[in-house]
Scaffold this active site. Sequence first.
Site, PDB file in Angstrom:
ATOM      1  N   HIS A  17      46.162  50.933  45.800  1.00 26.13           N
ATOM      2  CA  HIS A  17      45.888  50.617  44.393  1.00 26.13           C
ATOM      3  C   HIS A  17      46.701  51.549  43.486  1.00 26.13           C
ATOM      4  O   HIS A  17      47.283  51.112  42.492  1.00 26.13           O
ATOM      5  CB  HIS A  17      44.407  50.829  44.050  1.00 26.13           C
ATOM      6  CG  HIS A  17      43.450  49.908  44.742  1.00 26.13           C
ATOM      7  ND1 HIS A  17      42.371  50.371  45.467  1.00 26.13           N
ATOM      8  CD2 HIS A  17      43.400  48.564  44.805  1.00 26.13           C
ATOM      9  CE1 HIS A  17      41.698  49.327  45.931  1.00 26.13           C
ATOM     10  NE2 HIS A  17      42.294  48.225  45.562  1.00 26.13           N
ATOM     11  N   LYS A  41      29.111  41.339  46.630  1.00 28.60           N
ATOM     12  CA  LYS A  41      28.654  42.067  47.806  1.00 28.60           C
ATOM     13  C   LYS A  41      28.214  43.462  47.360  1.00 28.60           C
ATOM     14  O   LYS A  41      28.772  44.009  46.401  1.00 28.60           O
ATOM     15  CB  LYS A  41      29.759  42.131  48.863  1.00 28.60           C
ATOM     16  CG  LYS A  41      31.070  42.591  48.270  1.00 28.60           C
ATOM     17  CD  LYS A  41      32.256  42.111  49.053  1.00 28.60           C
ATOM     18  CE  LYS A  41      33.459  42.508  48.320  1.00 28.60           C
ATOM     19  NZ  LYS A  41      34.508  42.375  47.852  1.00 28.60           N
ATOM     20  N   ARG A  90      49.729  42.454  49.481  1.00 33.20           N
ATOM     21  CA  ARG A  90      50.091  43.287  50.630  1.00 33.20           C
ATOM     22  C   ARG A  90      50.826  42.468  51.681  1.00 33.20           C
ATOM     23  O   ARG A  90      51.863  42.849  52.180  1.00 33.20           O
ATOM     24  CB  ARG A  90      48.837  43.894  51.274  1.00 33.20           C
ATOM     25  CG  ARG A  90      48.208  44.966  50.424  1.00 33.20           C
ATOM     26  CD  ARG A  90      46.829  45.277  50.901  1.00 33.20           C
ATOM     27  NE  ARG A  90      45.997  44.097  50.748  1.00 33.20           N
ATOM     28  CZ  ARG A  90      44.668  44.098  50.837  1.00 33.20           C
ATOM     29  NH1 ARG A  90      44.040  45.201  51.139  1.00 33.20           N
ATOM     30  NH2 ARG A  90      43.987  42.991  50.673  1.00 33.20           N
ATOM     31  N   SER A 128      40.265  48.844  50.769  1.00 32.69           N
ATOM     32  CA  SER A 128      39.051  49.640  50.572  1.00 32.69           C
ATOM     33  C   SER A 128      38.114  49.437  51.754  1.00 32.69           C
ATOM     34  O   SER A 128      37.476  50.372  52.229  1.00 32.69           O
ATOM     35  CB  SER A 128      38.324  49.212  49.291  1.00 32.69           C
ATOM     36  OG  SER A 128      39.147  49.423  48.176  1.00 32.69           O
TER      37      SER A 128
HETATM   38  O1  PNS Z   1      39.383  43.965  44.424  1.00 31.30           O
HETATM   39  P1  PNS Z   1      38.926  42.539  44.550  1.00 31.30           P
HETATM   40  O2  PNS Z   1      37.471  42.483  45.025  1.00 31.30           O
HETATM   41  O3  PNS Z   1      39.843  41.699  45.398  1.00 31.30           O
HETATM   42  O4  PNS Z   1      38.980  41.934  43.040  1.00 31.30           O
HETATM   43  C1  PNS Z   1      38.571  40.612  42.791  1.00 31.30           C
HETATM   44  C2  PNS Z   1      38.536  40.320  41.283  1.00 31.30           C
HETATM   45  C3  PNS Z   1      37.726  41.339  40.528  1.00 31.30           C
HETATM   46  C4  PNS Z   1      39.940  40.318  40.751  1.00 31.30           C
HETATM   47  C5  PNS Z   1      37.920  38.907  41.145  1.00 31.30           C
HETATM   48  O5  PNS Z   1      36.731  38.842  41.884  1.00 31.30           O
HETATM   49  C6  PNS Z   1      37.619  38.495  39.712  1.00 31.30           C
HETATM   50  O6  PNS Z   1      38.511  38.236  38.938  1.00 31.30           O
HETATM   51  N1  PNS Z   1      36.304  38.460  39.370  1.00 31.30           N
HETATM   52  C7  PNS Z   1      35.827  38.128  38.031  1.00 31.30           C
HETATM   53  C8  PNS Z   1      35.107  36.778  37.991  1.00 31.30           C
HETATM   54  C9  PNS Z   1      36.093  35.667  37.734  1.00 31.30           C
HETATM   55  O7  PNS Z   1      36.804  35.620  36.747  1.00 31.30           O
HETATM   56  N2  PNS Z   1      36.132  34.700  38.683  1.00 31.30           N
HETATM   57  C10 PNS Z   1      37.039  33.598  38.651  1.00 31.30           C
HETATM   58  C11 PNS Z   1      38.396  34.014  39.218  1.00 31.30           C
HETATM   59  S1  PNS Z   1      39.176  32.626  39.906  1.00 31.30           S
END
Ligand code: PNS
Length: 161
Positions: A17, A41, A90, A128
């Site tokens: 990150h 989660k 990645r 993570s």
């Molecule tokens: O680090 P992560 O868990 O891969 O991040 C995922 C994240 C936060 C980018 C994604 O879950 C997100 O954008 N969540 C916000 C809810 C949202 O907008 N959902 C629709 C996206 S298609």
Amino acid sequence: MPKVVYPGSFDPVTNGHMNIIERCAERFEQVIVAVLVNVEKEPLFSAQERLEMLRLCCGHLPNVEVDGFSGLLVDYVRRRGADFIVKGLRAISDFESELQQALMNRRLAPEVDTLFMMTDVEYSFLSSHIVKEIARLGGAVGNLVPPAVEERLRRKLRSEG
Ligand code: PNS
């Protein structure tokens, strides 16, 4: 020079990150690292802890702000007046879910584009999730996460027993 949002759960922030954040800081006027507060989660670290660790790790980057968000990412991006969402890629395995999210976000907010940045190859195996697993099983994570995170990870796992 645009303003970008780099979103994620950051549970916890890893050197992968940080690689993306530091490269964004060089290339964009303003970078908002947006921590998803209500992770579906159960996270290991609370939102407060995740924000605090990121703030410590980004303290040397004056154009990087760390903030929390809940709800739809595109609503947050609009609220902050940002130009782009930045995501790190990645490996090819990340692509499918990132494509789905980018397309859905564009359907929800056609003016918001997602830019993908390839993580440097030395971090291509890092997540993570894997860091937490290694730390739980007693492995060394010193070269995988920033020092402030390593220390907190050790403390957290000790307190969990
Ligand atoms: O680090 P992560 O868990 O891969 O991040 C995922 C994240 C936060 C980018 C994604 O879950 C997100 O954008 N969540 C916000 C809810 C949202 O907008 N959902 C629709 C996206 S298609």
